[in-house]
Motif scaffolding. Structure first.
Motif, short mmCIF file in Angstrom:
data_model
loop_
_atom_site.label_atom_id
_atom_site.label_comp_id
_atom_site.label_asym_id
_atom_site.label_seq_id
_atom_site.Cartn_x
_atom_site.Cartn_y
_atom_site.Cartn_z
N CYS A 1 0.81 -1.22 0.00
CA CYS A 1 0.00 0.00 0.00
C CYS A 1 0.85 1.27 0.00
O CYS A 1 0.29 2.37 -0.02
N ALA A 2 2.15 1.14 0.06
CA ALA A 2 3.02 2.32 0.07
C ALA A 2 3.28 2.80 -1.35
O ALA A 2 3.55 2.00 -2.25
N LEU A 3 3.19 4.10 -1.54
CA LEU A 3 3.50 4.68 -2.84
C LEU A 3 5.01 4.62 -3.06
O LEU A 3 5.78 5.08 -2.21
N LEU A 4 5.44 4.08 -4.18
CA LEU A 4 6.86 3.95 -4.47
C LEU A 4 7.39 5.20 -5.18
O LEU A 4 6.65 5.91 -5.86
N PRO B 1 -4.68 -2.86 17.92
CA PRO B 1 -3.70 -3.47 17.01
C PRO B 1 -3.51 -2.72 15.70
O PRO B 1 -2.54 -2.96 14.99
N GLY B 2 -4.46 -1.85 15.36
CA GLY B 2 -4.34 -1.12 14.11
C GLY B 2 -4.94 -1.89 12.94
O GLY B 2 -5.18 -3.10 13.02
N LEU B 3 -5.20 -1.17 11.86
CA LEU B 3 -5.81 -1.77 10.68
C LEU B 3 -4.79 -2.16 9.62
O LEU B 3 -4.99 -3.11 8.88
N CYS B 4 -3.69 -1.41 9.55
CA CYS B 4 -2.67 -1.66 8.52
C CYS B 4 -1.56 -2.52 9.12
O CYS B 4 -0.78 -2.04 9.95
N ARG B 5 -1.50 -3.76 8.72
CA ARG B 5 -0.58 -4.72 9.34
C ARG B 5 0.70 -4.86 8.50
O ARG B 5 0.92 -5.89 7.85
N GLY B 6 1.52 -3.81 8.51
CA GLY B 6 2.76 -3.85 7.75
C GLY B 6 2.57 -3.71 6.26
O GLY B 6 3.43 -4.11 5.48
N TRP B 7 1.43 -3.12 5.84
CA TRP B 7 1.13 -3.01 4.42
C TRP B 7 1.65 -1.72 3.80
O TRP B 7 1.55 -1.53 2.60
N ALA B 8 2.18 -0.82 4.63
CA ALA B 8 2.64 0.47 4.09
C ALA B 8 4.10 0.70 4.51
O ALA B 8 5.00 0.02 4.03
N HIS C 1 -0.17 9.67 6.43
CA HIS C 1 0.49 10.95 6.16
C HIS C 1 1.73 10.77 5.28
O HIS C 1 2.01 11.60 4.42
N TRP C 2 2.47 9.71 5.50
CA TRP C 2 3.66 9.49 4.67
C TRP C 2 3.30 9.08 3.25
O TRP C 2 4.02 9.40 2.31
N ASN C 3 2.17 8.42 3.08
CA ASN C 3 1.69 8.15 1.73
C ASN C 3 1.36 9.45 1.00
O ASN C 3 1.65 9.61 -0.18
N ASP C 4 0.74 10.37 1.75
CA ASP C 4 0.43 11.67 1.15
C ASP C 4 1.72 12.45 0.85
O ASP C 4 1.82 13.13 -0.17
N TRP C 5 2.71 12.35 1.75
CA TRP C 5 4.01 13.00 1.52
C TRP C 5 4.64 12.49 0.23
O TRP C 5 5.12 13.26 -0.60
N ASN C 6 4.63 11.16 0.05
CA ASN C 6 5.16 10.58 -1.19
C ASN C 6 4.36 11.03 -2.40
O ASN C 6 4.93 11.30 -3.47
#
Length: 851
Positions: A227-230, A280-287, A477-482
């Motif tokens: 899910c992380a923008l490259l 536990p959060g919703l994003c399990r190491g996906w970003a 927020h870091w996805n938006d930064w990217n």
């Protein structure tokens, strides 16, 4: 006044006071107005107002009471929200609705509204949640929802949080005040529901943008970091690199290298509240964050790992990993960024438990490159000089398949960011410099610092979150930064290219001009020396002077060896050690801070250590602070500079009552002698370089541009000479005090008082006239001015070189030539890298697979 008058006019009925009938039906008086419609001063009757707002149920409506307007609602006027499916192109399902809710709350950009809501009753509209979603309403729960938020308000909050970093509570309170600015406190009961909806919204938006809605397996097939923008400008084999990139020539391999930058941030703390079980959060190491279960298993397994003591200056990250962490579950975060384009790397962020420990930063580094088929890596880290030493041994010792990579065939170059490098020792400045390392272009390695500046405002509310919510927020927020970096990439690369190409031409010309004025054989020898060093860093360094004399680095090394020997022989004086620090280390750090005077945090940390060795100074500093505060009350001091902080080295405490041993004074005496010799040597070297610059300017500079360029270089060199002279004078004044206390005066033979007139080059009869003393001209006769005597700084008093030694001249010019050559090479590499990055970013294959 006109603006004020018209604003007040809107508080009343305006022209409707004279024409009271409803302008739509013209039957009854108009007594309702909408605050959100354009031309909101128009007064309609209740029936016409309800009819006009059938599709605008979230507007705010007021009713005229005869003396003022008061808040009412469209629900009271009979407006209801009809959910369901479309029967045809023009009308909704007309089946009676058995399911109604007259106590439903909807949160919208216009405020918080109680509405009347009817669900579809034909059975084909879906569940309550589905009907709400199809109407653009996000339900707070899937079981008999009583609250929903419009897609518009959730999207509005998400964008606002990206730019202003506001919390959900702040945004909700603003909506509550927008609804009712007097009784807004009562609306807080829906805050928990809105908080939950914002979490779900940002998570689903991230999954949607990653294309998970089109995967038949859904989120169950998610891979780490998907899910992380490259970064599209970085090399991604199989996406934006040519098929034969591995077969590229050696001198082109750097175009397919990955530039990484590591750093830690201690502003992004998290208080010791909640837990992984509760949140536990919703994003399990996906970003961007590492998968927390695997990461914490690694941390717990290797928690007792010991770190080597720093061989460089006393870096807090190495020698003091236990930064302030009391009351926190996370003392900060560590991350790996793309060094050239300032974007976060997938699965390369993790929480720090007790400062910037190697076991944390190792995991993030290896996790960010595991599985990558790339061959070349340039890694920037502010303590790379120490961190990289046993990195492969540590990886093997971890025995963790998640971060284990095969290092065979991979080439890694470890460097220190440009801003952090001056705080390191001389050896690090020569070995880990971006400016002196080939194939790196003009990369500065400071990418994480720019990202932290954007993320730090989030610390005010993320520190109060549970672990999962905090990770999800930062990932978003870091996805938006990217994303913003990707959108601006074309402009950024264009701007950098506009700068790089002229600089490449200019530095090439500067190198050509310099080599033209030099002996061809010398240039050939120096080129061979530079190329040998670039291939093997253990070879003689062309940027390093071979004439060390009794310089500071050598004196510090000698003192360290002596201290180690005394400790081994159990002869160490108890008063010379505090914790694991010897008094000589404290004094050496003090000399560095005295010269830099720009790192406020390090100065105060050093002062805290100093008071452990010299408790008497604590009273002196308290008196200083009291006096300064008293003066400021009567005559304010505009912005006290860091350089005004007095360090109170042993040579400067003669006027105060502080107990000093002769051994401590002798330590500083030896350090000061080395510091003075080093500064004097630097002055001589810079004067020789200035001599050569003047000669080159006279011979080759033609035209305004060339003369201006040469003048700028000489002006910069003069500034360096003044700084070296100031350093020498500080050491000389300290030696005066220490010499009297120790009754030693042998230093006076070689180190004299440096006056401004003493700082001049060799006479013209030796190597030209560096000070360019123009001879006075007279109209009738020319009078030859007498040659000034040789300055004492060039007279050898016990040193090896003779006055005006040609070897000294050659070495100074060689170093200047090596730096000029390095500048020309870096700008050429920068242009090549920018061109290749443009090809990467515009690859059609990458565009089709880019998420």
């Amino acid at each position: 006044m006109e603006f004020l008058a018209e604003t007040l006019r809107l508080e009343g009925r305006g022209d409707h006071a004279r024409f009271p009938l409803c302008p739509r039906c013209d039957k009854v008086n108009g007594d309702h107005r909408c605050k959100d419609c354009l031309g909101g001063g128009e007064l309609l009757c209740g029936e016409c107002m309800a009819e006009a707002h059938c599709q605008l149920p979230f507007h705010k409506v007021e009713r005229w009471t005869g003396s003022n307007f008061e808040r009412t609602s469209l629900k009271k006027l009979g407006v209801r929200i009809q959910l369901g499916h479309w029967h045809g192109p023009e009308r909704r399902c007309s089946v009676p609705t058995p399911a109604t809710d007259d106590d439903f709350v909807i949160i919208d950009v216009h405020g918080i509204h109680e509405v009347g809501l009817d669900y579809c009753g034909c059975g084909r509209g879906g569940s309550m949640t589905v009907q709400l979603l199809r109407a653009g309403l996000w339900a707070a729960t899937t079981t008999s929802p009583k609250t929903a938020a419009t897609f518009a308000v959730l999207n509005h909050y998400q964008l606002l949080s990206y730019e202003s970093k506001c919390s959900v509570l702040d945004f909700y309170q603003a909506l509550a005040r927008e609804t009712d600015n007097i009784r807004f406190k009562r609306d807080k009961e829906r805050y928990s529901s809105f908080l939950l909806m914002t979490k779900e919204w940002r998570h689903c938006r991230m999954l949607k943008r990653a294309g998970r809605g089109h995967d038949p397996a859904g989120i169950e097939n998610m891979q780490p970091g998907e899910c992380a923008l490259l970064c599209p400008a970085c090399p991604h084999p199989g996406k934006n690199l040519p098929l034969d990139w591995e077969a590229a020539a050696d001198d082109k391999q750097f175009l397919y290298a990955l530039f990484l930058a590591m750093d830690a941030n201690f502003r992004l703390k998290r208080k010791d509240i909640s837990s992984e079980e509760k949140d536990p959060g919703l994003c399990r190491g996906w970003a961007f964050f590492c998968e927390v279960e695997k990461y914490m298993t690694h941390v717990k397994k290797n928690w007792k790992q010991t770190q080597e003591r720093s061989r460089c200056v006393a870096h807090d990250a190495v020698d003091k990993p236990d930064r302030e962490a009391r009351g926190t579950a996370s003392s900060g975060v560590g991350a790996v960024d793309c060094a050239r384009h300032n974007m976060k790397r997938p699965n390369a962020v993790g929480d720090l438990q007790l400062g910037e420990r190697y076991l944390n930063m190792d995991y993030m580094f290896f996790a960010s490159i595991v599985g990558s088929p790339l061959v070349r890596f340039f890694v920037s880290y502010d303590i790379a000089c120490q961190w990289h030493i046993n990195i492969w041994n540590r990886m093997v010792a971890y025995q963790d398949e998640t971060i284990t990579i095969d290092g065979r065939g991979k080439f890694m170059t470890f460097l220190v960011p440009k801003f952090h490098l001056p705080a390191h020792i001389e050896e690090c400045n020569l070995t880990f410099s971006f400016n002196l390392t080939w194939d790196v272009g003009r990369t500065d390695g400071e990418a994480p610092e720019r990202g932290w500046a954007n993320a730090n405002p989030l610390a005010n509310h993320t520190k109060e979150m549970g672990p999962g919510a905090r990770r999800d927020t930062l990932d978003d927020h870091w996805n938006d930064w990217n994303w913003k970096k990707i959108v601006a990439l074309a402009y950024t690369m264009h701007r950098k290219t506009e700068t790089a190409v002229p600089e490449m031409v200019k530095t090439r010309q500067a190198l050509a001009d310099l080599e033209e004025s030099l002996d061809a054989q010398a240039v050939e020898e120096w080129t061979q020396m530079a190329e040998t060093w670039e291939a093997n860093v253990r070879a003689p360094n062309p940027f390093e002077t071979q004439r060390k004399d009794q310089h500071l680095a050598k004196v510090r090394a000698d003192l360290a060896l002596e201290a180690a020997k005394r400790e081994a022989e159990k002869k160490e004086n108890e008063g010379a050690v505090r914790g694991e620090m010897h008094i000589t280390e404290l004094l050496g750090m003090g000399l560095q801070l005295e010269d830099q005077h720009k790192l406020r945090r390090k100065i105060f940390a050093w002062i805290a250590l100093q008071t452990k060795f010299f408790p008497g100074l604590e009273n002196v500093r308290e008196l200083e602070d009291h006096t300064r505060a008293r003066i400021a009350e009567t005559q304010p001091i505009p912005g006290m500079s860091v350089s005004d902080i007095k360090l109170w080295m042993p040579s400067g405490v003669g006027a105060v009552e502080v107990q000093l041993t002769a051994e401590v004074q002798l330590h500083e005496y030896r350090l000061r002698v080395g510091q003075a010799h080093e500064a004097l040597h630097e002055i001589r070297r810079l004067l020789l370089v200035r001599t050569h610059m003047y000669k080159g300017k006279d011979r080759h500079a033609r035209g305004v541009a060339a003369n201006t360029r040469s003048g700028d270089k000489i002006a910069a060199l003069n500034a360096h000479i003044r700084r070296a002279a100031a350093q020498y004078r500080a050491a000389w004044r300290a030696l005066q005090a220490l010499g009297r206390a120790l009754k030693r005066n042998e230093w006076e033979w070689t180190l004299l008082d440096l006056k401004e007139d003493d700082i001049r080059g060799l006479p013209q009869s030796r190597f030209g006239d560096p000070d360019r003393q123009k001879k006075k001209k007279r109209k009738k006769a020319k009078v030859q001015q007498p040659e000034r005597p040789l300055s004492w700084i060039w007279i050898s008093r016990g040193e090896k070189e003779e006055p005006g030694d040609q070897a000294a001249m050659n070495e100074a010019v060689r170093i200047e030539w090596a730096k000029t050559r390095a500048r020309a090479m870096r700008w050429k590499e920068e242009v090549d890298l920018l061109e290749e990055c443009y090809i990467h970013a515009t690859s059609p294959v990458f565009s089709s697979t880019f998420r």
